[in-house]
Design a protein around this motif. Structure first.
Motif, PDB file in Angstrom:
ATOM      1  N   PRO A  30      32.656  15.951  37.564  1.00 31.96           N
ATOM      2  CA  PRO A  30      32.995  15.997  38.986  1.00 31.96           C
ATOM      3  C   PRO A  30      32.064  15.178  39.872  1.00 31.96           C
ATOM      4  O   PRO A  30      32.514  14.506  40.802  1.00 31.96           O
ATOM      5  N   ILE A  31      30.764  15.201  39.600  1.00 35.16           N
ATOM      6  CA  ILE A  31      29.836  14.436  40.430  1.00 35.16           C
ATOM      7  C   ILE A  31      30.104  12.942  40.282  1.00 35.16           C
ATOM      8  O   ILE A  31      30.120  12.194  41.267  1.00 35.16           O
ATOM      9  N   ALA A  32      30.343  12.486  39.043  1.00 34.52           N
ATOM     10  CA  ALA A  32      30.647  11.071  38.834  1.00 34.52           C
ATOM     11  C   ALA A  32      31.934  10.688  39.551  1.00 34.52           C
ATOM     12  O   ALA A  32      32.028   9.618  40.161  1.00 34.52           O
ATOM     13  N   HIS A  33      32.934  11.563  39.491  1.00 32.28           N
ATOM     14  CA  HIS A  33      34.212  11.277  40.142  1.00 32.28           C
ATOM     15  C   HIS A  33      34.056  11.230  41.663  1.00 32.28           C
ATOM     16  O   HIS A  33      34.527  10.295  42.322  1.00 32.28           O
ATOM     17  N   LEU A  34      33.375  12.225  42.233  1.00 36.60           N
ATOM     18  CA  LEU A  34      33.202  12.271  43.684  1.00 36.60           C
ATOM     19  C   LEU A  34      32.325  11.131  44.192  1.00 36.60           C
ATOM     20  O   LEU A  34      32.517  10.658  45.321  1.00 36.60           O
ATOM     21  N   SER A  35      31.385  10.694  43.382  1.00 36.78           N
ATOM     22  CA  SER A  35      30.454   9.659  43.822  1.00 36.78           C
ATOM     23  C   SER A  35      31.124   8.309  44.005  1.00 36.78           C
ATOM     24  O   SER A  35      30.539   7.402  44.612  1.00 36.78           O
ATOM     25  N   THR A  36      32.328   8.151  43.481  1.00 37.66           N
ATOM     26  CA  THR A  36      33.067   6.902  43.700  1.00 37.66           C
ATOM     27  C   THR A  36      33.781   6.895  45.040  1.00 37.66           C
ATOM     28  O   THR A  36      34.364   5.878  45.426  1.00 37.66           O
ATOM     29  N   GLN A  37      33.728   8.030  45.762  1.00 34.18           N
ATOM     30  CA  GLN A  37      34.421   8.165  47.039  1.00 34.18           C
ATOM     31  C   GLN A  37      33.387   8.456  48.125  1.00 34.18           C
ATOM     32  O   GLN A  37      32.900   9.579  48.226  1.00 34.18           O
ATOM     33  N   PRO A  38      33.025   7.455  48.911  1.00 36.15           N
ATOM     34  CA  PRO A  38      31.973   7.633  49.929  1.00 36.15           C
ATOM     35  C   PRO A  38      32.241   8.834  50.839  1.00 36.15           C
ATOM     36  O   PRO A  38      33.355   9.038  51.308  1.00 36.15           O
ATOM     37  N   GLY A  39      31.193   9.615  51.037  1.00 36.09           N
ATOM     38  CA  GLY A  39      31.289  10.754  51.937  1.00 36.09           C
ATOM     39  C   GLY A  39      31.742  12.049  51.301  1.00 36.09           C
ATOM     40  O   GLY A  39      31.706  13.099  51.957  1.00 36.09           O
ATOM     41  N   ARG A  40      32.148  12.002  50.029  1.00 33.88           N
ATOM     42  CA  ARG A  40      32.642  13.218  49.399  1.00 33.88           C
ATOM     43  C   ARG A  40      31.534  14.077  48.810  1.00 33.88           C
ATOM     44  O   ARG A  40      31.691  15.297  48.704  1.00 33.88           O
TER      45      ARG A  40
END
Length: 368
Positions: A30-40
């Motif tokens: 989840p952290i890797a996935h969210l880190s591709t989306q700025p601000g998430r």
């Protein structure tokens, strides 16, 4: 198991727009996935800060959740009980279940918190649910439905996540690395001050120290992330005749950055604080720290250290250590290190019990 993308998407569909946390391998996906989306996703230095970020989002009318390792619940309890519960801010927290159900299957630092996690949350009145490795997205949705009732009642529920319950995701490729191999940096430091007492921080640093420079005067920390420098301060003040070297990591220093001020205030002349900065939480999957925008040397000087330097080569590191050995400290040496490659060495506790590490370190300090 549910996929990392499903985990994030299901929460997003329920209106959770903000996440914060401290990395655990259970949440690497989840952290890797969210880190591709700025601000998430907001990478926090410690678990209490992560919860406070989520509290600020909740106070502002957003839905937020937190991800953390259960070993960090100790850092979380204060803001949980005195901020989130006091102001009845609805926040959802996901905590990994390291050391559970069988502590013997995990590292020794999880032996106490693993079996205690459920009881700890019960003791403060936090509702909690468990996501098991075999659970599907349907079961995850059911747990979130139950947690939603708690959130509607202005409570702060927890979902406890078993190993393997959430899938992995590709880690975003960082810029090409530069610096010194961690094992090389450790060897340079320990060879330059062979009589020093060495405090090795938790994670891969301790493993590297055990592999390339083990000796009785080394103390290997299992867990207690962020406290190596404070432990080293205690040793340095108790034994002013002995050089004390703290081998620290960037994520660990950031977790309790206020320790720099304490060390600067006490001013131990015999303390050398070495920060191995690879800009990542490497032992939990390589998630980025925030050290790219932080100068440890500038922070140390501002906190009262006698000297602080940055190094990016073997020669500059060796010269910095020798210079620190010849002058009164405390000193901070920040060295840029490379991501580790190849097989990771075993932890010290594969060969020594924590008590054996304690005993031989004490004997070395006392000259016996």
């Amino acid at each position: 198991m549910i996929s990392a993308q499903d985990f994030c998407d299901i929460l997003a569909d329920r209106g959770f727009t903000t996440a914060s946390g401290v990395p655990c391998s259970h949440f690497g996906g989840p952290i890797a996935h969210l880190s591709t989306q700025p601000g998430r996703y907001v990478p926090a230095p410690n678990e209490g800060s992560a919860l406070a970020v989520a509290a600020g989002a909740a106070l502002s009318g957003q839905r937020a959740y937190v991800m953390l390792q259960n070993s960090g619940l100790g850092n979380l309890i204060n803001p949980l009980t005195s901020l989130v519960m006091t102001y009845q801010l609805p926040i959802l927290t996901f905590a990994s279940l390291r050391g559970w159900p069988d502590p013997a299957t995990d590292e020794p630092q999880h032996a106490v918190m693993g079996p205690s996690t459920h009881r700890l949350l019960d003791s403060v009145g936090s509702p909690h649910y468990t996501l098991h490795a075999e659970d599907t997205t349907d079961r995850f949705t059911e747990l979130l439905d139950s947690a939603q009732k708690d959130l509607d009642a202005q409570q702060a529920p927890f979902v406890l996540v078993e190993r393997g319950a959430i899938g992995k995701a590709a880690v975003h490729e960082a810029a090409p690395p530069w610096g010194v191999a961690s094992s090389t940096a450790i060897r340079v430091v320990t060879d330059s001050c062979p009589e020093a007492s060495v405090i090795a921080t938790t994670g891969y640093t301790g493993r590297d120290v055990f592999a390339v420079a083990d000796r009785p005067g080394n103390f290997y920390m299992q867990g207690s992330m962020g406290h190596a420098s404070s432990l080293g301060l205690g040793v340095a003040l108790a034994h002013p005749e002995r050089t004390v070297v703290v081998l620290d990591g960037d994520g660990a220093v950031l977790m309790h950055l206020g320790a720099l001020s304490m060390i600067g205030h006490e001013g131990p002349a015999n303390l050398i604080h070495v920060v191995l900065d690879n800009q990542s939480h490497e032992s939990t999957g390589g998630q980025a720290t925030t050290s790219a925008t932080t100068s440890f040397s500038a922070a140390a000087l501002a906190a009262g250290y006698r000297s602080a330097v940055d190094c990016d080569s073997e020669d500059s590191l060796r010269n910095a250590v020798l210079k620190a050995m010849a002058a009164s400290g405390p000193h901070l040496i920040s060295v840029r290190t490379l991501p580790r490659t190849g097989a990771i060495p075993p932890r010290a506790t594969n060969a020594l019990t924590p008590q054996a590490i304690r005993d031989r370190f004490q004997q070395d300090l006392n000259g016996s």
